[in-house]
Enzyme design. Structure first.
Site, PDB file in Angstrom:
ATOM      1  CB  SER A  77      -0.855  -0.019   1.266  1.00 19.35           C
ATOM      2  OG  SER A  77      -1.335   1.277   1.556  1.00 19.35           O
ATOM      3  CB  SER A  78       0.407   4.629  -1.426  1.00 16.04           C
ATOM      4  OG  SER A  78      -0.869   4.916  -0.897  1.00 16.04           O
ATOM      5  CB  CYS A  79      -0.216   3.838   4.146  1.00 14.82           C
ATOM      6  SG  CYS A  79      -0.342   2.100   4.499  1.00 14.82           S
ATOM      7  CE1 TYR A 119      -3.287  -3.025   5.374  1.00 15.83           C
ATOM      8  CE2 TYR A 119      -2.614  -0.954   4.375  1.00 15.83           C
ATOM      9  CZ  TYR A 119      -3.132  -2.229   4.261  1.00 15.83           C
ATOM     10  OH  TYR A 119      -3.494  -2.702   3.019  1.00 15.83           O
ATOM     11  CE  LYS A 123      -0.844  -4.835   3.152  1.00 15.19           C
ATOM     12  NZ  LYS A 123      -1.093  -6.103   2.449  1.00 15.19           N
ATOM     13  CG  HIS A 182     -10.230   2.636   1.794  1.00 15.26           C
ATOM     14  ND1 HIS A 182     -10.340   1.271   1.710  1.00 15.26           N
ATOM     15  CD2 HIS A 182      -9.041   2.879   2.383  1.00 15.26           C
ATOM     16  CE1 HIS A 182      -9.257   0.714   2.219  1.00 15.26           C
ATOM     17  NE2 HIS A 182      -8.444   1.662   2.634  1.00 15.26           N
TER      18      HIS A 182
HETATM   19  O1  GFB Z   1      -9.701   6.618   2.261  1.00 14.51           O
HETATM   20  P1  GFB Z   1      -9.372   6.989   3.652  1.00 14.51           P
HETATM   21  O2  GFB Z   1     -10.208   6.388   4.738  1.00 14.51           O
HETATM   22  O3  GFB Z   1      -7.883   6.643   4.006  1.00 14.51           O
HETATM   23  O4  GFB Z   1      -9.509   8.605   3.804  1.00 14.51           O
HETATM   24  P2  GFB Z   1      -6.405   7.241   3.811  1.00 14.51           P
HETATM   25  C1  GFB Z   1      -8.965   9.498   2.886  1.00 14.51           C
HETATM   26  C2  GFB Z   1      -9.338  10.919   3.267  1.00 14.51           C
HETATM   27  O5  GFB Z   1     -10.758  11.095   3.066  1.00 14.51           O
HETATM   28  C3  GFB Z   1      -9.065  11.326   4.717  1.00 14.51           C
HETATM   29  C4  GFB Z   1     -11.336  11.759   4.185  1.00 14.51           C
HETATM   30  O6  GFB Z   1      -8.557  12.637   4.749  1.00 14.51           O
HETATM   31  C5  GFB Z   1     -10.462  11.262   5.358  1.00 14.51           C
HETATM   32  O7  GFB Z   1     -10.588  12.120   6.478  1.00 14.51           O
HETATM   33  N1  GFB Z   1     -12.762  11.438   4.293  1.00 14.51           N
HETATM   34  C6  GFB Z   1     -13.782  12.322   4.124  1.00 14.51           C
HETATM   35  C7  GFB Z   1     -13.316  10.245   4.571  1.00 14.51           C
HETATM   36  N2  GFB Z   1     -14.964  11.733   4.342  1.00 14.51           N
HETATM   37  C8  GFB Z   1     -14.707  10.427   4.617  1.00 14.51           C
HETATM   38  C9  GFB Z   1     -15.550   9.321   4.920  1.00 14.51           C
HETATM   39  O8  GFB Z   1     -16.764   9.408   5.008  1.00 14.51           O
HETATM   40  N3  GFB Z   1     -14.911   8.128   5.108  1.00 14.51           N
HETATM   41  C10 GFB Z   1     -13.556   7.987   5.028  1.00 14.51           C
HETATM   42  N4  GFB Z   1     -13.008   6.772   5.208  1.00 14.51           N
HETATM   43  N5  GFB Z   1     -12.740   9.042   4.769  1.00 14.51           N
HETATM   44  C11 GFB Z   1      -5.883   4.749   4.203  1.00 14.51           C
HETATM   45  C12 GFB Z   1      -5.097   4.005   5.235  1.00 14.51           C
HETATM   46  O9  GFB Z   1      -5.573   6.073   4.434  1.00 14.51           O
HETATM   47  O10 GFB Z   1      -5.532   4.472   2.887  1.00 14.51           O
HETATM   48  C13 GFB Z   1      -4.852   2.602   4.900  1.00 14.51           C
HETATM   49  O11 GFB Z   1      -5.716   4.176   6.496  1.00 14.51           O
HETATM   50  C14 GFB Z   1      -4.538   2.375   3.428  1.00 14.51           C
HETATM   51  O12 GFB Z   1      -3.769   2.181   5.660  1.00 14.51           O
HETATM   52  C15 GFB Z   1      -5.458   3.133   2.520  1.00 14.51           C
HETATM   53  O13 GFB Z   1      -3.215   2.714   3.145  1.00 14.51           O
HETATM   54  C16 GFB Z   1      -5.090   2.999   1.065  1.00 14.51           C
HETATM   55  O14 GFB Z   1      -6.056   7.446   2.378  1.00 14.51           O
HETATM   56  O15 GFB Z   1      -6.175   8.422   4.692  1.00 14.51           O
END
Ligand code: GFB
Length: 319
Positions: free
Chosen positions: A113-115, A142, A146, A185
């Site tokens: 993953s890119s994280c 996580y 990875k 996500h």
């Molecule tokens: O996709 P996401 O949950 O993960 O959130 P990450 C991306 C951005 O979207 C964050 C915002 O800045 C969230 O605050 N966001 C806005 C929301 N509204 C929402 C919502 O309703 N739900 C969610 N989930 N986000 C993940 C990692 O990071 O990316 C994992 O936690 C993994 O480890 C994955 O690497 C690909 O992009 O921040």
């Protein structure tokens, strides 16, 4: 090491074949005519169980293995379940990678993953930026798992000559996504939230954070093509980035999803929720130089993902 060419009858074990990326890889293998695929549900094979995984390898003897199995989730799930994200991912990948070596698997592809990159890595992020700074705290557990998976593949290659490779996809979305608002996500979450706000004629809908973080998105079918391409053409110790090379802010993303869904109310930003990484754009030029390119742009991909969501909700309602 010269890559061993797969053929259509090669026996391929796809771990995580029901997940977002696993199911896309399965569809793409079938589309390309591969006819000896093995998938196991969690009930049939518990990947956390070392003995069960060993027995599976001993019995099935797959020639190729793709590790698309992981405990995954969005920012909230990652932040609130550190032990599960660290332990389960280490356990799954250790079992799969160690077993693949023990039972003579010809090639294994590990998906990360890119994280894995440092929170403040220069952008776009090149493969060599790994381990050059502290990780983003919301998903470091996580990410550490990875990173260990990448290192496992490299270590088994060095010590035992195993042809194990790793690919690091950027944020993915597509059919079969997880629409549970607590664990999903951002993209599937926005699709569901805008859809429900539209149906309920809600005057506003809440998004998390400030909307300022930048993210790169890749449609899962594009990632699947990259994975199969790498299995066929790539055999190096260095892992490889898989990105679309286009990024949007979460605010822009929410506007695109709002438009596709057709919701006319207001968006409210809940800044008590975390933003996570400020920016995560990968440099995928090494993969692009090998000849792979993404084919589904974000606007098209979001339309396809929304169609998938509608199909699922209507079949769930019919049940
Ligand atoms: O996709 P996401 O949950 O993960 O959130 P990450 C991306 C951005 O979207 C964050 C915002 O800045 C969230 O605050 N966001 C806005 C929301 N509204 C929402 C919502 O309703 N739900 C969610 N989930 N986000 C993940 C990692 O990071 O990316 C994992 O936690 C993994 O480890 C994955 O690497 C690909 O992009 O921040």
């Amino acid at each position: 090491m010269v890559p061993e060419r797969m053929n259509k009858a090669s026996k391929i074990f796809l771990a995580g074949h029901r997940g977002l990326v696993g199911s896309a890889i399965w569809r793409e293998f079938e589309r390309q005519g591969f006819n000896n695929l093995i998938g196991r549900t969690r009930k049939e094979l518990n990947l956390l169980d070392t003995v069960a995984v060993r027995d599976f390898y001993a019995q099935e003897k797959p020639e190729y293995v793709i590790d698309a199995a992981a405990k995954v989730g969005g920012i909230l799930a990652n932040n609130s379940q550190p032990a599960a994200f660290l332990y389960e991912n280490l356990q799954i990948q250790n079992n799969l990678i160690h077993g693949a070596c023990e039972f003579g698997v010809k090639k294994l592809l590990f998906l990360g993953s890119s994280c894995i990159y440092p929170k403040h890595a220069p952008q776009p992020m090149k493969e060599e930026y790994l381990l050059t700074g502290p990780l983003e705290p919301t998903n470091e557990w996580y990410a550490v798992a990875k990173i260990a998976g990448i290192k496992m593949c490299q270590a088994f290659r060095r010590q035992h000559g195993c042809d194990f490779i790793s690919a690091m996809p950027t944020n993915m979305y597509g059919p079969n996504d997880n629409y549970d608002l607590q664990t999903s996500h951002v993209l599937p979450a926005l699709i569901r939230k805008f859809h429900e706000a539209k149906i309920n004629q809600a005057p506003s809908m809440v998004c998390w954070g400030t909307g300022s973080p930048m993210r790169e998105f890749l449609y899962s079918d594009d990632c699947a093509r990259a994975c199969i391409y790498l299995l066929e053409h790539y055999s190096e110790e260095q892992f490889i980035n898989v990105g679309s090379n286009t990024e949007v802010s979460i605010r822009e993303l929410s506007e695109v999803v709002q438009h596709v869904v057709g919701y006319e109310g207001k968006i409210i930003w809940d800044t008590s929720k975390p933003d996570g990484s400020p920016r995560k754009l990968m440099d995928s030029s090494r993969l692009f130089a090998l000849g792979w390119k993404p084919t589904v742009d974000l606007a098209t991909g979001i339309k396809l993902a929304y169609e998938d969501f509608l199909k699922r909700s209507s079949s769930a309602a019919a049940r």
